[in-house]
Design a protein around this motif. Structure first.
Motif, PDB file in Angstrom:
ATOM      1  N   GLY A  44       0.794  -1.227   0.000  1.00 22.63           N
ATOM      2  CA  GLY A  44       0.000   0.000   0.000  1.00 22.63           C
ATOM      3  C   GLY A  44       0.828   1.279   0.000  1.00 22.63           C
ATOM      4  N   LEU A  45       2.148   1.148  -0.078  1.00 21.44           N
ATOM      5  CA  LEU A  45       2.981   2.329   0.161  1.00 21.44           C
ATOM      6  C   LEU A  45       3.199   3.217  -1.063  1.00 21.44           C
ATOM      7  N   ARG A  46       3.059   2.640  -2.222  1.00 16.92           N
ATOM      8  CA  ARG A  46       3.152   3.385  -3.486  1.00 16.92           C
ATOM      9  C   ARG A  46       4.437   4.186  -3.638  1.00 16.92           C
TER      10      ARG A  46
ATOM     11  N   ALA B 203       7.492   5.518  -5.525  1.00 11.76           N
ATOM     12  CA  ALA B 203       7.425   5.867  -6.951  1.00 11.76           C
ATOM     13  C   ALA B 203       8.279   4.969  -7.841  1.00 11.76           C
ATOM     14  N   PHE B 204       9.305   4.317  -7.260  1.00 10.89           N
ATOM     15  CA  PHE B 204      10.258   3.527  -8.046  1.00 10.89           C
ATOM     16  C   PHE B 204       9.956   2.043  -8.015  1.00 10.89           C
ATOM     17  N   CYS B 205       8.920   1.619  -7.277  1.00 10.34           N
ATOM     18  CA  CYS B 205       8.754   0.196  -6.934  1.00 10.34           C
ATOM     19  C   CYS B 205       7.540  -0.413  -7.633  1.00 10.34           C
TER      20      CYS B 205
ATOM     21  N   VAL C 250      15.989 -12.460   3.898  1.00  5.07           N
ATOM     22  CA  VAL C 250      15.705 -11.020   3.915  1.00  5.07           C
ATOM     23  C   VAL C 250      14.207 -10.801   3.667  1.00  5.07           C
ATOM     24  N   PHE C 251      13.605 -10.001   4.512  1.00  4.50           N
ATOM     25  CA  PHE C 251      12.197  -9.642   4.275  1.00  4.50           C
ATOM     26  C   PHE C 251      12.199  -8.397   3.394  1.00  4.50           C
ATOM     27  N   MET C 252      12.496  -8.645   2.127  1.00  6.97           N
ATOM     28  CA  MET C 252      12.615  -7.571   1.147  1.00  6.97           C
ATOM     29  C   MET C 252      11.793  -7.881  -0.098  1.00  6.97           C
TER      30      MET C 252
ATOM     31  N   SER D 155      13.448  -5.373   6.332  1.00  3.72           N
ATOM     32  CA  SER D 155      13.606  -4.082   5.655  1.00  3.72           C
ATOM     33  C   SER D 155      12.286  -3.302   5.742  1.00  3.72           C
ATOM     34  N   THR D 156      12.385  -2.088   6.254  1.00  2.00           N
ATOM     35  CA  THR D 156      11.172  -1.278   6.386  1.00  2.00           C
ATOM     36  C   THR D 156      11.309   0.040   5.641  1.00  2.00           C
ATOM     37  N   SER D 157      10.166   0.550   5.208  1.00  2.00           N
ATOM     38  CA  SER D 157      10.137   1.863   4.571  1.00  2.00           C
ATOM     39  C   SER D 157      10.244   2.966   5.620  1.00  2.00           C
TER      40      SER D 157
ATOM     41  N   VAL E 106      16.628   0.083   6.829  1.00  2.00           N
ATOM     42  CA  VAL E 106      15.627   1.129   6.640  1.00  2.00           C
ATOM     43  C   VAL E 106      15.810   1.741   5.251  1.00  2.00           C
ATOM     44  N   SER E 107      14.728   1.776   4.487  1.00  2.00           N
ATOM     45  CA  SER E 107      14.783   2.347   3.138  1.00  2.00           C
ATOM     46  C   SER E 107      14.752   3.861   3.249  1.00  2.00           C
ATOM     47  N   LEU E 108      15.916   4.474   3.042  1.00  2.00           N
ATOM     48  CA  LEU E 108      16.037   5.913   3.248  1.00  2.00           C
ATOM     49  C   LEU E 108      15.824   6.654   1.925  1.00  2.00           C
TER      50      LEU E 108
ATOM     51  N   ILE F 206      21.937   1.178  -3.733  1.00  2.00           N
ATOM     52  CA  ILE F 206      21.292   0.277  -4.701  1.00  2.00           C
ATOM     53  C   ILE F 206      21.036   1.046  -5.998  1.00  2.00           C
ATOM     54  N   PRO F 207      21.841   0.789  -7.044  1.00  2.00           N
ATOM     55  CA  PRO F 207      21.514   1.446  -8.310  1.00  2.00           C
ATOM     56  C   PRO F 207      20.086   1.064  -8.725  1.00  2.00           C
ATOM     57  N   LEU F 208      19.285   2.041  -9.068  1.00  2.00           N
ATOM     58  CA  LEU F 208      17.876   1.788  -9.402  1.00  2.00           C
ATOM     59  C   LEU F 208      17.754   0.649 -10.407  1.00  2.00           C
ATOM     60  N   ASN F 209      16.807  -0.232 -10.147  1.00  2.00           N
ATOM     61  CA  ASN F 209      16.445  -1.242 -11.126  1.00  2.00           C
ATOM     62  C   ASN F 209      15.235  -0.669 -11.866  1.00  2.00           C
ATOM     63  N   PRO F 210      15.432  -0.128 -13.058  1.00  3.48           N
ATOM     64  CA  PRO F 210      14.357   0.649 -13.661  1.00  3.48           C
ATOM     65  C   PRO F 210      13.195  -0.220 -14.160  1.00  3.48           C
TER      66      PRO F 210
ATOM     67  N   ALA G 186      13.496  -8.138  -9.431  1.00  2.00           N
ATOM     68  CA  ALA G 186      13.424  -7.063  -8.443  1.00  2.00           C
ATOM     69  C   ALA G 186      12.000  -6.682  -8.078  1.00  2.00           C
ATOM     70  N   CYS G 187      11.748  -6.713  -6.789  1.00  2.00           N
ATOM     71  CA  CYS G 187      10.697  -5.904  -6.183  1.00  2.00           C
ATOM     72  C   CYS G 187       9.355  -5.913  -6.913  1.00  2.00           C
ATOM     73  N   GLY G 188       8.759  -7.062  -7.023  1.00  2.00           N
ATOM     74  CA  GLY G 188       7.387  -7.093  -7.522  1.00  2.00           C
ATOM     75  C   GLY G 188       7.237  -6.978  -9.022  1.00  2.00           C
TER      76      GLY G 188
HETATM   77  N1  SAH Z   1       8.698  -2.345   2.160  1.00  2.00           N
HETATM   78  C1  SAH Z   1      10.004  -2.647   2.608  1.00  2.00           C
HETATM   79  C2  SAH Z   1      10.637  -3.917   2.034  1.00  2.00           C
HETATM   80  C3  SAH Z   1      10.460  -4.235   0.568  1.00  2.00           C
HETATM   81  S1  SAH Z   1      11.457  -3.517  -0.653  1.00  2.00           S
HETATM   82  C4  SAH Z   1      10.926  -1.450   2.391  1.00  2.00           C
HETATM   83  O1  SAH Z   1      10.467  -0.469   1.824  1.00  2.00           O
HETATM   84  O2  SAH Z   1      12.061  -1.480   2.843  1.00  2.00           O
HETATM   85  C5  SAH Z   1      13.131  -3.916  -0.409  1.00  2.00           C
HETATM   86  C6  SAH Z   1      14.074  -2.832  -0.943  1.00  2.00           C
HETATM   87  O3  SAH Z   1      14.047  -2.749  -2.382  1.00  2.00           O
HETATM   88  C7  SAH Z   1      13.685  -1.453  -0.444  1.00  2.00           C
HETATM   89  O4  SAH Z   1      14.816  -0.739  -0.019  1.00  2.00           O
HETATM   90  C8  SAH Z   1      13.083  -0.827  -1.676  1.00  2.00           C
HETATM   91  O5  SAH Z   1      13.101   0.558  -1.589  1.00  2.00           O
HETATM   92  C9  SAH Z   1      13.966  -1.392  -2.779  1.00  2.00           C
HETATM   93  N2  SAH Z   1      13.410  -1.238  -4.137  1.00  2.00           N
HETATM   94  C10 SAH Z   1      12.118  -1.232  -4.519  1.00  2.00           C
HETATM   95  N3  SAH Z   1      12.000  -1.014  -5.849  1.00  2.00           N
HETATM   96  C11 SAH Z   1      13.255  -0.894  -6.336  1.00  2.00           C
HETATM   97  C12 SAH Z   1      13.797  -0.668  -7.649  1.00  2.00           C
HETATM   98  N4  SAH Z   1      13.015  -0.503  -8.712  1.00  2.00           N
HETATM   99  N5  SAH Z   1      15.146  -0.583  -7.764  1.00  2.00           N
HETATM  100  C13 SAH Z   1      15.958  -0.754  -6.678  1.00  2.00           C
HETATM  101  N6  SAH Z   1      15.505  -0.997  -5.438  1.00  2.00           N
HETATM  102  C14 SAH Z   1      14.168  -1.054  -5.248  1.00  2.00           C
END
Ligand code: SAH
Length: 351
Positions: free
Chosen positions: A111-113, A115-117, A152-154, A189-191, A211-213, A285-289, A330-332
């Protein structure tokens, strides 16, 4: 019938006690489920037949259905599994030279929305229950040939928005009757959900907290992560300091690098100022676009400038290597792709 993985060892012992069954059998049942990966109660050959009967009539061993299993060139395995109610979840096994890391989802959707995920794109469906969290570990343990070393809970979802099921599952994973994965090898890992950070500090668990900063000022962070409007940076960092003081453990900050947004040298300077004196680690973490977005990761050179600046300022900084890119690990991303395909299929069918 309830999934037996919903019960802690103590709860199962209580149930056995009440049913006149000797409690030590609960340990045997745990070993069968989490160490020997039994699929049915009938397989539990050293239990008395009457107990196997009782278990079969009162409990189930819940299994999801793996809809897709993808193996990357780098050995990463991604599972997309369908739950009983049709929700899809992702779990990933990431083998490296010295580790076998499982990445676990805690919610169907998120539910966090951010922008990059990709996980946030579809919104939150529901929390996973404890058994559904543990079943992912069982599956990945099988994939790992019994050699899972880290968790990892990621995966998808925000762990602290499903706090009770998360902690119950972590305690089971940690216990010697089950997977016996050391708390220090488990990362949550938490937002930046403040009440969750505060509660975790009082659990007496030696888990790793990430912590996702992703930004060193509120303006950029709110743009990337709407949750920052509720828990802004100053309060988040204060909560992390309290956590470190109470637990004696360092927090790891995750920082996605997005070109033109938060990856320049002035951004690094701000980050250092903010984290000064904190005793923490930073994981860059270099963005995974995502295909749908315009943002890109910075060049390797820009990434190196950022990370070496942090190191020169005395901050432990690592750069995460991308894994499983060829399988949308990556991430969903896989879940999103699947949902989009389903939508396309529905559209085609209805025409
Ligand atoms: N909700 C939790 C855990 C899930 S995400 C959190 O926010 O920490 C795990 C990590 O992957 C987080 O740091 C998240 O910000 C990162 N992430 C999500 N989408 C990404 C992307 N497109 N590229 C790189 N990292 C991403």
């Amino acid at each position: 019938m309830p999934d037996i993985k919903e019960l802690s060892l103590e709860e199962l012992k209580e149930r056995f006690n009440a049913a006149g069954i000797r409690p030590f059998h609960a340990e045997q049942v745990f070993a069968w489920i989490y160490r020997k990966m039994a699929g049915t109660f009938r397989d539990m050959s050293d239990l008395p037949a009457s107990l196997r009967e009782y278990l079969s009539s009162d409990f189930s061993i819940y299994n999801s259905v793996v809809a897709h299993r993808l193996v990357s060139r780098d050995g990463t395995v991604k599972l997309l599994s369908e739950l009983a109610d049709g929700n899809m979840i992702e779990s990933v096994l990431i083998p490296t030279e010295r580790r076998m890391t499982g990445c676990i989802s805690v919610q169907a959707g998120c539910g966090l929305r951010c922008a990059f995920c990709a996980s946030g794109a579809l919104g939150l469906e529901r929390n996973l229950n404890c058994g559904e969290i543990l079943e992912q570990v069982c599956r990945l343990q099988k994939e790992a040939g019994g050699r899972l070393t880290h968790l990892v809970f990621m995966g998808t979802g925000e762990p602290f928005n499903n706090y009770d099921n998360l902690i119950k599952a972590v305690r089971i994973i940690n216990s010697k009757e089950s997977f016996h994965i050391g708390a220090r090898r488990i990362t949550i890992s938490t937002s930046g959900i403040l009440p969750g950070i505060a509660r975790l500090a009082g659990e007496g668990l030696q888990v790793e907290l990430s912590v996702s900063l992703h930004a060193a000022d509120n303006e950029i962070r709110s743009r990337l992560m709407p949750v920052n409007e509720i828990y802004p940076l100053a309060r988040l960092l204060a909560a992390c300091r309290v956590y470190s003081r109470k637990t004696g453990r360092q927090v790891t900050f995750e920082y996605i690098l997005i070109k033109g947004i938060n990856s320049s040298l002035p951004n690094a300077v701000k980050l250092c100022k903010m984290l000064k004196g904190m005793g923490c680690k930073v994981n860059l973490i270099p963005l995974n676009p995502l295909p749908s977005m315009e943002w890109r990761p910075p060049s390797a050179a820009e990434t190196a400038v950022f990370s070496s600046f942090l190191r020169r300022q005395g901050i432990q900084a690592t750069v995460r290597q991308p894994r499983g890119r060829d399988i949308e690990a990556a991430c969903g991303q896989l879940r999103l792709q699947y949902a989009q395909n389903r939508q396309v299929e529905r559209c085609v069918k209805s025409q």
